[in-house]
Write a protein that holds these residues in place. Structure first.
Motif, PDB file in Angstrom:
ATOM      1  N   ASP A 124       8.685   1.392  10.346  1.00  0.00           N
ATOM      2  CA  ASP A 124      10.015   0.759  10.099  1.00  0.00           C
ATOM      3  C   ASP A 124       9.736  -0.394   9.325  1.00  0.00           C
ATOM      4  O   ASP A 124      10.625  -0.747   8.428  1.00  0.00           O
ATOM      5  N   ALA A 125       8.946  -1.288   9.781  1.00  0.00           N
ATOM      6  CA  ALA A 125       9.007  -2.829   9.265  1.00  0.00           C
ATOM      7  C   ALA A 125       8.480  -2.546   7.448  1.00  0.00           C
ATOM      8  O   ALA A 125       9.060  -3.382   6.756  1.00  0.00           O
ATOM      9  N   ALA A 126       7.463  -1.878   7.277  1.00  0.00           N
ATOM     10  CA  ALA A 126       7.007  -1.726   5.973  1.00  0.00           C
ATOM     11  C   ALA A 126       8.162  -0.804   5.226  1.00  0.00           C
ATOM     12  O   ALA A 126       8.029  -1.030   4.024  1.00  0.00           O
ATOM     13  N   ALA A 127       8.888   0.076   5.632  1.00  0.00           N
ATOM     14  CA  ALA A 127       9.929   0.906   4.847  1.00  0.00           C
ATOM     15  C   ALA A 127      11.074  -0.010   4.613  1.00  0.00           C
ATOM     16  O   ALA A 127      11.675   0.420   3.650  1.00  0.00           O
ATOM     17  N   GLU A 128      11.488  -0.983   5.167  1.00  0.00           N
ATOM     18  CA  GLU A 128      12.780  -1.592   5.047  1.00  0.00           C
ATOM     19  C   GLU A 128      12.835  -2.237   3.643  1.00  0.00           C
ATOM     20  O   GLU A 128      13.794  -2.073   3.018  1.00  0.00           O
ATOM     21  N   PRO A 129      11.803  -2.821   3.097  1.00  0.00           N
ATOM     22  CA  PRO A 129      12.079  -3.006   1.583  1.00  0.00           C
ATOM     23  C   PRO A 129      12.200  -2.101   0.752  1.00  0.00           C
ATOM     24  O   PRO A 129      13.293  -2.116  -0.188  1.00  0.00           O
ATOM     25  N   ILE A 167      11.127   9.674  -2.121  1.00  0.00           N
ATOM     26  CA  ILE A 167      10.059  10.141  -1.025  1.00  0.00           C
ATOM     27  C   ILE A 167       9.192   8.872  -1.236  1.00  0.00           C
ATOM     28  O   ILE A 167       8.480   8.331  -2.098  1.00  0.00           O
ATOM     29  N   ILE A 168       8.986   8.633   0.124  1.00  0.00           N
ATOM     30  CA  ILE A 168       8.019   7.541   0.431  1.00  0.00           C
ATOM     31  C   ILE A 168       6.701   8.008   0.908  1.00  0.00           C
ATOM     32  O   ILE A 168       6.616   8.930   1.759  1.00  0.00           O
ATOM     33  N   HIS A 169       5.613   7.496   0.465  1.00  0.00           N
ATOM     34  CA  HIS A 169       4.110   7.711   0.729  1.00  0.00           C
ATOM     35  C   HIS A 169       3.523   6.431   1.452  1.00  0.00           C
ATOM     36  O   HIS A 169       3.883   5.320   0.765  1.00  0.00           O
ATOM     37  N   GLY A 170       2.667   6.569   2.213  1.00  0.00           N
ATOM     38  CA  GLY A 170       1.867   5.642   2.492  1.00  0.00           C
ATOM     39  C   GLY A 170       2.471   4.888   4.038  1.00  0.00           C
ATOM     40  O   GLY A 170       3.199   5.537   4.693  1.00  0.00           O
ATOM     41  N   LYS A 171       2.072   3.907   4.391  1.00  0.00           N
ATOM     42  CA  LYS A 171       2.202   3.212   5.593  1.00  0.00           C
ATOM     43  C   LYS A 171       3.991   3.023   5.741  1.00  0.00           C
ATOM     44  O   LYS A 171       4.277   3.318   6.923  1.00  0.00           O
ATOM     45  N   ASP A 209       0.695  -1.171   0.054  1.00  0.00           N
ATOM     46  CA  ASP A 209      -0.005   0.067  -0.072  1.00  0.00           C
ATOM     47  C   ASP A 209       0.996   1.222   0.018  1.00  0.00           C
ATOM     48  O   ASP A 209       0.357   2.505   0.252  1.00  0.00           O
ATOM     49  N   SER A 210       2.146   1.226  -0.217  1.00  0.00           N
ATOM     50  CA  SER A 210       3.014   2.271  -0.044  1.00  0.00           C
ATOM     51  C   SER A 210       3.594   2.345  -1.581  1.00  0.00           C
ATOM     52  O   SER A 210       4.058   1.549  -2.313  1.00  0.00           O
ATOM     53  N   THR A 211       4.286   3.650  -1.701  1.00  0.00           N
ATOM     54  CA  THR A 211       5.137   3.879  -2.946  1.00  0.00           C
ATOM     55  C   THR A 211       6.292   4.664  -2.606  1.00  0.00           C
ATOM     56  O   THR A 211       6.609   5.256  -1.649  1.00  0.00           O
ATOM     57  N   LEU A 212       7.310   4.634  -3.493  1.00  0.00           N
ATOM     58  CA  LEU A 212       8.614   5.334  -3.220  1.00  0.00           C
ATOM     59  C   LEU A 212       8.756   6.042  -4.680  1.00  0.00           C
ATOM     60  O   LEU A 212       8.689   5.491  -5.859  1.00  0.00           O
ATOM     61  N   GLN A 213       9.043   7.252  -4.492  1.00  0.00           N
ATOM     62  CA  GLN A 213       9.275   8.194  -5.933  1.00  0.00           C
ATOM     63  C   GLN A 213      10.680   8.238  -5.732  1.00  0.00           C
ATOM     64  O   GLN A 213      11.440   8.684  -4.768  1.00  0.00           O
TER      65      GLN A 213
END
Length: 211
Positions: A152-157, A143-147, A73-77
């Protein structure tokens, strides 16, 4: 008395071993030693090839100037900008972003100073995290958007993805903060849709220029 020189043995053409990376992780500059892993070549950026991510080119007009990476459910620009030879650009860009989005706060992350907070857009408020990495004559803005922006756990990938990005600045002169232009993958005989995680013919969300 002179002695006859021994005939030298012909040298064998032994391929040189690639130099070992000087750092544990990237983002990498194309000219520095870095791991030779499977990556998607978009010209100005080489991205990790991972079927768990949906990667889309982001465009302004007819130019591809960034990518949008979707995972869950998140995106990385991602957008690479040209920078001066002697000074990093992220501090300057970070200041401009904070002036435009007052809700953001500065914090320390795995790549140094970054910004985080909630931003409003399209009638909703969602968490956002701004990360900048300075390289030789470039700055990579993420830029990370969303959960994943505040989990931190969702951001690691996404962070692992960012650590394996290669920036190809090129030698041509570029204006300060000018986006490093990308292109569709060029692989003769291979349709882009056949590469898992990449559909470059589908346009992603627009990435506005930071000026």
């Amino acid at each position: 008395m002179f002695r006859r020189r021994r005939r030298e043995q012909p040298e064998r053409n032994v391929p040189a071993e690639p130099a070992a990376p000087m750092r544990e992780s990237g983002p990498w500059d194309a000219e520095e030693p870095h791991p030779d892993s499977d990556r998607i070549d978009l010209g100005g950026l080489r991205l990790p090839h991972n079927p768990d991510f949906d990667v889309r080119l982001a465009s302004v007009g007819d130019q591809h100037i960034g990518v949008v990476v979707i995972h869950g459910d998140s995106t990385l620009q991602l957008q690479a900008l040209a920078a001066p030879k002697t000074l990093g650009l992220w501090d300057e860009v970070k200041t401009k972003v904070m002036q435009q989005v007052s809700a953001l706060r500065e914090q320390q992350g795995p790549f140094g100073a970054e910004l985080a907070g909630e931003i409003a857009g399209e009638g909703v408020t969602r968490p956002a995290r701004y990360i900048g990495v300075d390289g030789p004559r470039w700055c990579l803005l993420a830029i990370i958007h969303g959960k994943a922006a505040d989990d931190d756990a969702a951001a690691e990938p996404f962070l692992d993805f960012l650590r394996d990005v290669v920036v190809v600045r090129g030698a041509e002169p570029m204006a300060r903060e000018e986006p490093i232009v990308l292109r569709r993958p060029t692989e003769p005989g291979v349709e882009a849709e056949e590469r898992p995680g990449l559909n470059p013919f589908r346009r992603g969300p627009e990435i506005s220029e930071t000026r």
